[in-house]
Write an enzyme that holds these catalytic residues in place. Structure first.
Site, PDB file in Angstrom:
ATOM      1  N   HIS A  20      30.143  19.125  64.292  1.00  0.00           N
ATOM      2  CA  HIS A  20      29.181  20.002  65.230  1.00  0.00           C
ATOM      3  C   HIS A  20      28.265  18.757  65.359  1.00  0.00           C
ATOM      4  CE1 HIS A  20      30.728  24.296  63.282  1.00  0.00           C
ATOM      5  NE2 HIS A  20      30.251  24.149  64.676  1.00  0.00           N
ATOM      6  N   ARG A  29      37.464  20.819  71.298  1.00  0.00           N
ATOM      7  CA  ARG A  29      38.389  20.574  70.419  1.00  0.00           C
ATOM      8  C   ARG A  29      39.524  19.923  71.388  1.00  0.00           C
ATOM      9  NH1 ARG A  29      38.336  23.002  65.198  1.00  0.00           N
ATOM     10  NH2 ARG A  29      38.270  24.847  66.629  1.00  0.00           N
ATOM     11  N   LYS A  89      32.043  39.291  62.874  1.00  0.00           N
ATOM     12  CA  LYS A  89      31.643  38.107  62.058  1.00  0.00           C
ATOM     13  C   LYS A  89      31.865  38.252  60.576  1.00  0.00           C
ATOM     14  CE  LYS A  89      32.680  34.484  64.954  1.00  0.00           C
ATOM     15  NZ  LYS A  89      32.664  32.961  65.532  1.00  0.00           N
ATOM     16  N   SER A 146      35.050  24.991  61.225  1.00  0.00           N
ATOM     17  CA  SER A 146      34.290  26.047  60.317  1.00  0.00           C
ATOM     18  C   SER A 146      35.296  26.717  59.344  1.00  0.00           C
ATOM     19  CB  SER A 146      32.984  26.988  60.753  1.00  0.00           C
ATOM     20  OG  SER A 146      32.099  25.865  61.053  1.00  0.00           O
TER      21      SER A 146
END
Length: 155
Positions: free
Chosen positions: A21, A94, A45, A132
């Site tokens: 990040h 990514r 979440k 993460s």
């Protein structure tokens, strides 16, 4: 605030913020007059770290750069963009799977707010495997997550 100011929102849960990040923020900040890191509160979440912890860490990490701000937020990202007068949303990519997922979100956001543009920035190769989710797994299982985190993230 100048109406011509280029304001970008970098939304995410950042649970926790990783070196990946940080790489994206440090490379993107020069493209905008202001980059706001929005720590989203996602009702689906269950975060490992509180919003306050995450906002605090990010504020500490980027305290040296007045172009970067951090805030927690709830609701639709495009609504927050309008509130902040942000014309851009930044998303880090990514892999191809990230792009497919992020493009679907960008398309939906464009339909909801045609005046807000999504900008994709690929992460540096050194950080492409860091997420993460994986970092939280390392932490939960007692591993050394420090390899993937800035020193400001204390757990």
């Amino acid at each position: 605030m100048n109406d011509m100011e280029r304001i970008c929102l970098f939304p995410g849960t950042f649970d926790p913020i990783t070196l990946g990040h940080i790489d994206v923020v440090e490379r993107a900040v020069s493209m905008f007059d202001k980059l706001i890191i929005g720590v989203g509160i996602n009702s689906t979440k269950q975060p490992m770290f509180s919003v306050e912890q995450r906002v605090g860490w990010i504020g500490e990490i980027f305290s040296h750069d007045k172009r970067i701000e951090v805030m927690g937020y709830e609701g639709l990202t495009v609504d927050i963009c309008h509130k902040l007068k942000a014309q851009y949303i930044l998303r880090g990519i990514r892999y191809i799977a990230d792009f497919e997922y992020e493009k679907a979100i960008a398309d939906m956001n464009r339909m909801l707010a045609p005046d807000v543009e999504t900008v994709f920035l690929t992460c540096s190769p050194a950080y492409s495997t860091i997420s993460s989710t994986l970092v939280r797994d390392v932490i939960r299982n007692g591993g050394n997550a420090r390899l993937f985190l800035p020193p400001q993230v204390r757990y």
